[in-house]
Design an enzyme around this catalytic site. Structure first.
Site, mmCIF file in Angstrom:
data_model
loop_
_atom_site.group_PDB
_atom_site.id
_atom_site.type_symbol
_atom_site.label_atom_id
_atom_site.label_comp_id
_atom_site.label_asym_id
_atom_site.label_seq_id
_atom_site.Cartn_x
_atom_site.Cartn_y
_atom_site.Cartn_z
ATOM 1 N N ARG A 1 -8.300 -1.222 5.704
ATOM 2 C CA ARG A 1 -7.606 0.068 5.120
ATOM 3 C C ARG A 1 -5.948 -0.342 4.320
ATOM 4 O O ARG A 1 -5.905 0.468 3.177
ATOM 5 C CB ARG A 1 -6.428 0.921 5.577
ATOM 6 N N ARG B 1 0.799 14.169 13.203
ATOM 7 C CA ARG B 1 0.978 14.178 11.370
ATOM 8 C C ARG B 1 1.503 15.305 10.932
ATOM 9 O O ARG B 1 0.479 15.572 9.516
ATOM 10 C CB ARG B 1 -0.269 12.946 11.032
ATOM 11 N N LYS C 1 0.706 -0.857 -0.010
ATOM 12 C CA LYS C 1 -0.069 -0.051 0.125
ATOM 13 C C LYS C 1 0.668 1.087 0.271
ATOM 14 O O LYS C 1 0.970 2.299 -0.360
ATOM 15 C CB LYS C 1 -0.798 -0.094 1.276
ATOM 16 N N ASN C 2 1.715 1.011 0.802
ATOM 17 C CA ASN C 2 2.712 2.809 1.134
ATOM 18 C C ASN C 2 4.030 2.800 -0.044
ATOM 19 O O ASN C 2 4.915 3.703 -0.180
ATOM 20 C CB ASN C 2 3.266 2.472 2.576
ATOM 21 N N ASP D 1 5.958 0.298 12.001
ATOM 22 C CA ASP D 1 4.497 -0.386 11.592
ATOM 23 C C ASP D 1 4.384 -1.621 12.155
ATOM 24 O O ASP D 1 3.385 -2.538 11.564
ATOM 25 C CB ASP D 1 4.002 -0.371 10.773
ATOM 26 N N CYS E 1 -4.443 11.924 13.402
ATOM 27 C CA CYS E 1 -5.018 10.306 12.876
ATOM 28 C C CYS E 1 -4.399 9.909 14.860
ATOM 29 O O CYS E 1 -3.650 11.238 15.357
ATOM 30 C CB CYS E 1 -3.633 9.726 11.661
HETATM 31 C C1 EPZ Z 1 5.277 6.861 6.242
HETATM 32 O O1 EPZ Z 1 3.542 7.942 7.490
HETATM 33 C C2 EPZ Z 1 3.913 5.270 5.992
HETATM 34 N N1 EPZ Z 1 2.610 6.021 5.318
HETATM 35 C C3 EPZ Z 1 3.360 5.287 7.949
HETATM 36 O O2 EPZ Z 1 3.042 3.678 7.279
HETATM 37 C C4 EPZ Z 1 5.177 4.612 8.736
HETATM 38 O O3 EPZ Z 1 4.621 4.672 10.025
HETATM 39 C C5 EPZ Z 1 5.248 5.724 8.466
HETATM 40 O O4 EPZ Z 1 5.742 6.593 6.698
HETATM 41 C C6 EPZ Z 1 6.778 5.824 9.836
HETATM 42 O O5 EPZ Z 1 7.407 4.402 8.744
HETATM 43 C C7 EPZ Z 1 2.539 5.468 4.059
HETATM 44 O O6 EPZ Z 1 4.027 5.662 3.480
HETATM 45 C C8 EPZ Z 1 1.793 6.685 3.136
HETATM 46 P P1 EPZ Z 1 6.738 10.147 8.396
HETATM 47 P P2 EPZ Z 1 4.511 9.052 6.868
HETATM 48 O O7 EPZ Z 1 6.705 11.317 7.941
HETATM 49 O O8 EPZ Z 1 5.447 9.480 6.118
HETATM 50 C C9 EPZ Z 1 7.527 13.384 11.646
HETATM 51 C C10 EPZ Z 1 0.662 2.725 7.951
HETATM 52 O O9 EPZ Z 1 0.632 1.593 8.893
HETATM 53 N N2 EPZ Z 1 7.385 14.606 10.477
HETATM 54 O O10 EPZ Z 1 8.035 9.141 8.429
HETATM 55 O O11 EPZ Z 1 3.432 9.549 6.931
HETATM 56 C C11 EPZ Z 1 6.139 12.853 12.109
HETATM 57 O O12 EPZ Z 1 5.104 13.286 12.813
HETATM 58 C C12 EPZ Z 1 1.870 3.935 8.125
HETATM 59 O O13 EPZ Z 1 0.999 2.061 7.013
HETATM 60 C C13 EPZ Z 1 6.994 15.863 10.678
HETATM 61 O O14 EPZ Z 1 7.590 16.622 12.574
HETATM 62 O O15 EPZ Z 1 5.309 9.335 7.867
HETATM 63 C C14 EPZ Z 1 6.981 11.617 12.126
HETATM 64 O O16 EPZ Z 1 6.674 11.311 13.556
HETATM 65 C C15 EPZ Z 1 1.238 4.240 9.329
HETATM 66 N N3 EPZ Z 1 7.207 16.892 10.102
HETATM 67 C C16 EPZ Z 1 7.992 10.884 12.090
HETATM 68 O O17 EPZ Z 1 8.249 12.429 11.435
HETATM 69 C C17 EPZ Z 1 6.617 16.469 8.333
HETATM 70 O O18 EPZ Z 1 6.811 17.496 7.421
HETATM 71 C C18 EPZ Z 1 8.088 10.419 10.888
HETATM 72 O O19 EPZ Z 1 6.938 10.420 9.759
HETATM 73 C C19 EPZ Z 1 6.404 15.013 7.825
HETATM 74 C C20 EPZ Z 1 6.804 14.008 9.529
#
Ligand code: EPZ
Length: 433
Positions: A401, A125, A22-23, A309, A120
């Site tokens: 999902r 996020r 999915k990702n 995850d 969420c």
């Molecule tokens: C991706 O989410 C995945 N989703 C998530 O999978 C996964 O848990 C996550 O990466 C971490 O591996 C998809 O790929 C669609 P991040 P993403 O930006 O990109 C902070 C699942 O279960 N951050 O890597 O949204 C954030 O708050 C889902 O399949 C900022 O502060 O996660 C977090 O603490 C859940 N500012 C950390 O970085 C930003 O602009 C990592 O988040 C972006 C992120």
């Protein structure tokens, strides 16, 4: 609202097949915005988030064909005409990964109007790093009425260093950079296989990218991209979930259609915990257990570390391991929603900030439990597979999902699991994330 009914006690034996990631599929579908030509993606999982992405692209004027016939699991996308480059709140609020259209829309059309995704269940996020990078590339971005308004005549190449490692932030800016004027160098990038998968598609579309999968990515912008056909990676989180299912039930399971090279951290942890894990072929892994499980600590890290995850799923295993296991969640601020439900099934877990202490092994008893987010749901399924009696899992739309027909796959290897309520239908349920 669909429910799962699961009777615990059966070791899982046989071969279980993994669907596409999915990702990976979500950013790759968004990448189709970057070209007028048709993009075809194969090995697309039949899950709710993909249907949401289809709706999102169609709402902007794209033609999206999504087929799940026997040999299909394929989508064909044409963004020749993007009549309404707006990611509307009604759709974005059901899937925050909708923010992945931000970079491609600005790069292709010079403007974007994307609803702010909001938080969420697992955390705030934010997407501040996406915005910061796009502004560095010359976009002007304002926020009003809950929407991001972004404009740029043409993005220009820039040097970007991510304050934090962000997977979709890396993907969003990578897509934007492919059509920027000049070179973009991004540092402190995410190294997840989903980034590499996206880069392979973009390269097939004519992008000039070096370093995907490492922490520094260089992109030479081009004036246009063309169509391509690409096969999505297997889902490493679904594969890891099934490996834990084999270990927790004491079965003998072959997880097929996966990529073992993406599973290093999970396979290593399972071995340390006492499971027998071996690469069975180039696209399958075998997991068995013939003795007690040992409590082994985990600390979630960005790839190639132990995936956040997989934290909830591992915690279910930890409830069956002898000793005290420390589960540290370093990525998200609220990713222990499964703890209380596991405790209601008899687990002994104490949470102190970002650390959960799991004392095992605890015999679990079946209960009526509530799914709260995608991976917490997977944790409850794993617990129910070993609990004494029949558990009822409510709100399994969270599961739908990101897991394709998981009850059918698990039943195929001996689990006593059935779905109550309508079978998965693509109609969108109002889902708070
Ligand atoms: C991706 O989410 C995945 N989703 C998530 O999978 C996964 O848990 C996550 O990466 C971490 O591996 C998809 O790929 C669609 P991040 P993403 O930006 O990109 C902070 C699942 O279960 N951050 O890597 O949204 C954030 O708050 C889902 O399949 C900022 O502060 O996660 C977090 O603490 C859940 N500012 C950390 O970085 C930003 O602009 C990592 O988040 C972006 C992120």
């Amino acid at each position: 609202m669909d429910k799962f009914v699961i009777r615990g006690g059966n070791p899982l034996v046989g071969t279980i097949r993994v669907s596409g990631a999915k990702n990976s599929a979500l950013p790759c579908m968004a990448a189709a915005i970057l070209t007028e030509d048709e993009v075809t993606l194969e090995n697309i999982p039949q899950v709710r988030d993909i249907e949401t992405e289809r709706k999102l692209l169609a709402s902007m004027g794209a033609e999206v064909e999504l087929g799940y016939g026997r040999a299909q699991h394929r989508t064909r996308i044409s963004c020749k005409l993007l009549s309404d480059p707006v990611a509307k709140y009604e759709i974005v609020k059901t899937m925050r990964a909708s923010s992945l259209v931000l970079g491609p829309l600005i790069a292709r059309t010079g403007m974007a109007r994307v609803a702010m995704p909001g938080g969420c269940a697992i955390g705030g996020r934010p997407i501040d790093l996406h915005i910061k990078g796009l502004e560095k590339m010359g976009a002007t971005i304002s926020q009003e009425h809950g929407y991001l308004e972004a404009r740029a005549d043409r993005l220009k190449g820039a040097s970007i260093v991510f304050d934090k490692i962000t997977v979709t932030g890396t993907e969003d800016l990578l897509m934007a950079a492919t059509l920027a004027d000049g070179e973009t160098v991004m540092e402190n990038c995410a190294r997840e296989p989903e980034v590499t998968d996206l880069a392979e598609l973009l390269t097939a579309m004519g992008a000039k990218i070096e370093g995907a999968g490492t922490s520094t990515i260089r992109v030479q912008g081009v004036t246009s991209l063309h169509g391509a056909r690409h096969r999505i990676n297997p889902d490493r989180i679904e594969a890891g979930t099934f490996l834990i299912a084999g270990a927790i039930t004491g079965g003998d399971l072959i997880v097929a259609n996966c990529n073992p090279t993406h599973l290093g951290a999970v396979m290593t942890k399972l071995e340390e915990a006492g499971a027998k894990v071996e690469i069975f072929s180039q696209d399958s892994v075998r997991v068995r257990r013939d003795g007690p499980l040992r409590a082994v600590d985990i600390s979630t890290e960005e790839y190639p570390g132990f995936p956040t995850d997989m934290q909830a799923q591992y915690m279910a295993l930890a409830t069956q391991s002898e000793g005290i296991c420390q589960v540290k969640e370093n990525i998200f601020e609220n990713r222990f929603m499964h703890v209380q439900e596991l405790v209601r099934m008899g687990a002994n877990i104490r949470v102190d900030g970002r650390v959960a202490y799991v004392r095992g092994a605890s015999p679990l008893s079946a209960a009526a439990v509530m799914c709260s987010d995608l991976r917490a749901s997977a944790s409850l399924v794993l617990a129910a597979l070993v609990a004494d009696g029949e558990s009822i899992l409510d709100r399994v739309y969270h599961m739908d999902r990101g897991y394709e027909r998981i009850e059918e796959k698990l039943r195929g290897v001996g689990a006593q699991i059935r779905r109550m309520g309508s079978i998965f239908s693509p109609k969108q349920t109002e889902v708070t994330l």
